[in-house]
Write a protein that holds these residues in place. Structure first.
Motif, PDB file in Angstrom:
ATOM      1  N   LEU A 181       1.706 -39.135  45.642  1.00 17.74           N
ATOM      2  CA  LEU A 181       2.514 -38.412  46.972  1.00 17.74           C
ATOM      3  C   LEU A 181       2.225 -39.756  48.017  1.00 17.74           C
ATOM      4  CD1 LEU A 181       0.999 -35.045  48.313  1.00 17.74           C
ATOM      5  CD2 LEU A 181       3.501 -35.391  47.683  1.00 17.74           C
TER       6      LEU A 181
ATOM      7  N   TYR B 189       5.386 -41.978  46.179  1.00  9.94           N
ATOM      8  CA  TYR B 189       6.586 -41.798  46.656  1.00  9.94           C
ATOM      9  C   TYR B 189       7.067 -42.706  47.954  1.00  9.94           C
ATOM     10  CZ  TYR B 189       7.337 -38.455  42.807  1.00  9.94           C
ATOM     11  OH  TYR B 189       7.024 -37.801  41.522  1.00  9.94           O
TER      12      TYR B 189
ATOM     13  N   HIS C  77       6.905 -26.258  42.882  1.00  9.10           N
ATOM     14  CA  HIS C  77       5.998 -26.574  42.153  1.00  9.10           C
ATOM     15  C   HIS C  77       5.277 -25.354  41.582  1.00  9.10           C
ATOM     16  CE1 HIS C  77       6.003 -30.876  41.923  1.00  9.10           C
ATOM     17  NE2 HIS C  77       6.356 -30.766  43.166  1.00  9.10           N
TER      18      HIS C  77
ATOM     19  N   CYS D 285       6.405 -27.049  48.873  1.00  9.85           N
ATOM     20  CA  CYS D 285       6.270 -27.405  47.588  1.00  9.85           C
ATOM     21  C   CYS D 285       5.922 -26.013  46.426  1.00  9.85           C
ATOM     22  CB  CYS D 285       4.546 -27.912  47.964  1.00  9.85           C
ATOM     23  SG  CYS D 285       3.967 -28.578  48.929  1.00  9.85           S
TER      24      CYS D 285
ATOM     25  N   HIS E 135      11.672 -40.176  42.313  1.00 11.87           N
ATOM     26  CA  HIS E 135      12.503 -38.877  42.607  1.00 11.87           C
ATOM     27  C   HIS E 135      12.713 -39.282  44.335  1.00 11.87           C
ATOM     28  CE1 HIS E 135      13.628 -34.848  42.537  1.00 11.87           C
ATOM     29  NE2 HIS E 135      13.618 -34.698  41.276  1.00 11.87           N
TER      30      HIS E 135
ATOM     31  N   THR F   5      14.195 -36.491  46.283  1.00 19.23           N
ATOM     32  CA  THR F   5      13.711 -35.334  46.368  1.00 19.23           C
ATOM     33  C   THR F   5      12.205 -35.773  47.418  1.00 19.23           C
ATOM     34  OG1 THR F   5      14.926 -33.963  45.405  1.00 19.23           O
ATOM     35  CG2 THR F   5      13.329 -32.453  46.708  1.00 19.23           C
ATOM     36  N   MET F   6      11.663 -36.195  46.246  1.00 22.08           N
ATOM     37  CA  MET F   6      10.484 -36.080  46.404  1.00 22.08           C
ATOM     38  C   MET F   6       9.824 -37.573  47.354  1.00 22.08           C
ATOM     39  SD  MET F   6       7.593 -33.494  45.631  1.00 22.08           S
ATOM     40  CE  MET F   6       6.658 -34.422  45.838  1.00 22.08           C
ATOM     41  N   ARG F   7      10.305 -38.144  47.257  1.00 25.99           N
ATOM     42  CA  ARG F   7      10.225 -39.605  48.104  1.00 25.99           C
ATOM     43  C   ARG F   7      10.768 -39.022  49.877  1.00 25.99           C
ATOM     44  NH1 ARG F   7      13.080 -44.970  47.757  1.00 25.99           N
ATOM     45  NH2 ARG F   7      10.924 -44.944  49.444  1.00 25.99           N
TER      46      ARG F   7
ATOM     47  N   ALA G 107       7.569 -36.663  50.741  1.00 28.47           N
ATOM     48  CA  ALA G 107       6.453 -37.171  50.660  1.00 28.47           C
ATOM     49  C   ALA G 107       6.241 -38.145  51.947  1.00 28.47           C
ATOM     50  CB  ALA G 107       6.276 -38.347  49.693  1.00 28.47           C
TER      51      ALA G 107
END
Length: 107
Positions: free
Chosen positions: A71, A74, A41, A37, A81, A83-85, A88
């Motif tokens: 989260l 995702y 972030h 993260c 998104h 990358t976040m998918r 998560a």
């Protein structure tokens, strides 16, 4: 009749165990999980360039419920998104709870 009662009692206990709420550990457990993260972030003003230029939000201080919800969204594909998918999707319910607890206590 006794067998039926025993089966119902065991099923009830199993359901209660599954329904137990996952509680996040903001200290020990989360600190081992935040590496994925902080690269985005934890950098003020950071912008991601995949799949397009995207302002990465600071998540420190957000509510745990918000972080958990994001989260989970995702994971379900409700937020898109890529990358976040991917990140998560790799998280367990305990991971999500730990990260949410950790970031909700940040400033």
């Amino acid at each position: 009749m006794k067998k039926l009662f025993a089966i119902l009692a065991m099923a009830s206990l199993a359901h209660a165990a599954v329904a137990a709420e996952v509680v996040g550990n903001a200290k020990d457990a989360a600190e081992k999980k935040i590496a994925m993260c902080i690269g985005c972030h934890a950098i003020p003003g950071y912008k991601s360039t995949f799949p397009e230029v995207y302002q990465v939000p600071m998540i420190g201080g957000q509510s745990a419920k918000y972080i958990e919800g994001a989260l989970k969204a995702y994971q379900k594909g409700e937020r898109k998104h890529p990358t976040m998918r991917g990140i998560a999707g790799s998280l367990s319910d305990q991971d999500v709870a730990d990260l949410a607890a950790y970031y909700s206590q940040q400033k």
